[in-house]
Design a protein around this motif. Structure first.
Motif, PDB file in Angstrom:
ATOM      1  N   GLU A   1       1.591  30.818  -4.101  1.00 13.89           N
ATOM      2  CA  GLU A   1       1.865  29.688  -4.994  1.00 13.89           C
ATOM      3  C   GLU A   1       3.274  29.128  -4.774  1.00 13.89           C
ATOM      4  O   GLU A   1       3.502  27.915  -4.907  1.00 13.89           O
TER       5      GLU A   1
ATOM      6  N   VAL B   1       3.071  27.142  -1.453  1.00 13.29           N
ATOM      7  CA  VAL B   1       2.327  25.892  -1.656  1.00 13.29           C
ATOM      8  C   VAL B   1       3.213  24.854  -2.336  1.00 13.29           C
ATOM      9  O   VAL B   1       3.215  23.666  -1.956  1.00 13.29           O
ATOM     10  N   GLU B   2       3.987  25.290  -3.318  1.00 12.04           N
ATOM     11  CA  GLU B   2       4.890  24.374  -4.018  1.00 12.04           C
ATOM     12  C   GLU B   2       5.911  23.777  -3.048  1.00 12.04           C
ATOM     13  O   GLU B   2       6.192  22.567  -3.084  1.00 12.04           O
TER      14      GLU B   2
ATOM     15  N   ILE C   1       5.543  23.519   0.262  1.00  6.31           N
ATOM     16  CA  ILE C   1       4.808  22.668   1.207  1.00  6.31           C
ATOM     17  C   ILE C   1       4.581  21.280   0.627  1.00  6.31           C
ATOM     18  O   ILE C   1       4.749  20.262   1.313  1.00  6.31           O
ATOM     19  N   ARG C   2       4.228  21.220  -0.635  1.00  3.42           N
ATOM     20  CA  ARG C   2       3.898  19.937  -1.258  1.00  3.42           C
ATOM     21  C   ARG C   2       5.125  19.078  -1.558  1.00  3.42           C
ATOM     22  O   ARG C   2       5.020  17.846  -1.608  1.00  3.42           O
ATOM     23  N   ASN C   3       6.271  19.727  -1.734  1.00  2.00           N
ATOM     24  CA  ASN C   3       7.426  18.982  -2.242  1.00  2.00           C
ATOM     25  C   ASN C   3       8.628  18.924  -1.315  1.00  2.00           C
ATOM     26  O   ASN C   3       9.596  18.207  -1.618  1.00  2.00           O
TER      27      ASN C   3
ATOM     28  N   ARG D   1       7.900  23.077   6.152  1.00  2.00           N
ATOM     29  CA  ARG D   1       6.515  23.452   6.450  1.00  2.00           C
ATOM     30  C   ARG D   1       6.430  24.178   7.790  1.00  2.00           C
ATOM     31  O   ARG D   1       5.651  25.122   7.946  1.00  2.00           O
TER      32      ARG D   1
ATOM     33  N   GLU E   1      -3.018  24.003   2.989  1.00  2.00           N
ATOM     34  CA  GLU E   1      -1.981  23.091   2.509  1.00  2.00           C
ATOM     35  C   GLU E   1      -1.127  22.559   3.657  1.00  2.00           C
ATOM     36  O   GLU E   1      -0.758  21.384   3.681  1.00  2.00           O
TER      37      GLU E   1
ATOM     38  N   GLU F   1      -3.042  19.894   5.427  1.00  2.00           N
ATOM     39  CA  GLU F   1      -3.145  18.666   4.632  1.00  2.00           C
ATOM     40  C   GLU F   1      -1.836  17.888   4.600  1.00  2.00           C
ATOM     41  O   GLU F   1      -1.836  16.651   4.682  1.00  2.00           O
ATOM     42  N   HIS F   2      -0.706  18.593   4.515  1.00  2.00           N
ATOM     43  CA  HIS F   2       0.576  17.920   4.300  1.00  2.00           C
ATOM     44  C   HIS F   2       1.473  17.876   5.534  1.00  2.00           C
ATOM     45  O   HIS F   2       2.419  17.091   5.560  1.00  2.00           O
TER      46      HIS F   2
END
Length: 373
Positions: A106, A109-110, A112-114, A120, A136, A139-140
């Motif tokens: 988690e 993932v946080e 990776i997204r932000n 990444r 993830e 995707e990103h």
């Protein structure tokens, strides 16, 4: 707290607002965490973590980077501290993103997204990457991130992700080699990818060189089949049947009578493999001719391999019964097929079969590339 480190000295450093004092304080606290003697008890460890979190907000990047490098593999620091480091500038974040075992899925993932693709990329080369984190990243992340992830043999890729990446490899050449080198790539995807690579290579060669396309197709097909066969370690029913038929052919015991006998005994797999061997066609094409009731195709194949009209008639009726049952009304259909058989010239039939002998997936890959142009 261990008396070798003066509590008064640490307090004095904490009260001093100069840059040098903050750096010295950070180093001293870090030394406590990394000491093999276990200088801090649980209460002190919580307190020191809290101090370090507060200090991080007020020290320069160089100090934060040094702290990250020293604590990247420590399991004593708090999750708050390690996530702060992980979401800092990439120079600071890189060591903990690549090495810290404290970062859970988690947390990753946080980030990776932000955060950035550089963050990444550091996650993609971790010693272990779960399916969740891989999804993830795909995707990103940009192509650099995804390529690094594919090259990481310890990264787990879900079936959906693998299917997607294989599909993407049609247009992103840099994904092809690392994907083909993965041990978890299924045989079906390996097979599909090799034909895509071959078809793309063919298009490039034809565009840039003056070469006989038939000779080129022969060379590419032979090379690709050889590589694919090395990946095919399955020994399912059809594979065993094909091996049986090839052994019979090597002993010169494979002939049309064997095909008819197999059909009479309703051993359709064996008949398909035998007809494929006799015609030089792949079993997928023979299955398609039989299952889709492509009677014209059956007539062409029969003409090409030199079957007499009576032999073609016998095989056609047996296949018709296999598809439609013993009560199939065959008289009018047979007459139509025999007329078709008579109209097909042997040379034209051989030319058609020569084309069909191109691997089914190779033909399909070429058509897909043409559609994409």
């Amino acid at each position: 707290m261990n008396e070798n480190l003066s509590s008064a000295g640490l307090i004095k450093l904490a009260q001093d607002s100069t840059k040098g004092s903050k750096e010295a304080l950070m180093e001293n606290i870090t030394d406590m965490f990394l000491s093999p003697d276990g200088r801090l008890n649980d209460h002190e460890r919580v307190l020191m973590n809290d101090i370090m979190v507060k200090l991080l907000k007020n020290v320069e990047k160089k100090i934060r980077k040094g702290l990250s490098e020293r604590l990247a593999e420590s399991d004593e620091i708090s999750i708050e501290l390690v996530t702060m480091l992980a979401n800092d500038h990439i120079e600071v974040a890189r060591p903990v993103l690549e090495k810290s075992a404290l970062l859970k899925d988690e947390d990753l993932v946080e980030t990776i997204r932000n955060r950035t693709d550089s963050h990444r990329l550091s996650i993609a080369i971790r010693e272990h990457v779960s399916e969740t984190v891989s999804d993830e990243l795909i995707e990103h992340g940009n192509e650099d991130v995804i390529e690094a992830l594919i090259q990481n043999s310890n990264a787990e890729l879900s079936k959906a992700s693998m299917d997607y990446l294989v599909q993407e490899s049609r247009s992103v050449d840099r994904f092809q080699e690392p994907l083909l080198n993965r041990n978890d790539l299924s045989f079906e995807l390996v097979h599909k990818m090799y034909w895509w690579v071959s078809a793309a290579l063919r298009r490039k060669i034809v565009a840039e060189f003056d070469i006989d396309e038939t000779l080129l197709d022969d060379a590419l097909e032979d090379a690709t089949k050889e590589v694919i066969e090395k990946h095919n370690e399955k020994e399912g029913v059809m594979e065993k049947v094909i091996l049986l038929v090839k052994n019979l052919d090597s002993q010169r015991k494979l002939n049309f009578d064997f095909v008819v006998t197999s059909l009479r005994q309703q051993k359709i797999n064996v008949a398909v493999a035998a007809l494929a061997e006799l015609s030089g066609l792949g079993v997928k094409i023979i299955w398609r001719v039989i299952r889709e009731k492509n009677d014209e195709g059956l007539a062409v194949i029969s003409r090409a391999i030199g079957l007499e009209k009576s032999q073609f008639s016998t095989m056609f009726l047996l296949i018709l019964q296999a598809n439609s049952g013993p009560k199939a009304r065959s008289t009018s259909i047979l007459n139509t097929m025999l007329n078709l058989y008579d109209r097909i010239k042997p040379d034209n039939a051989k030319a058609a079969v020569k084309y069909w002998q191109r691997d089914y997936h190779y033909q399909e890959a070429q058509m897909l590339l043409q559609d994409a142009c």
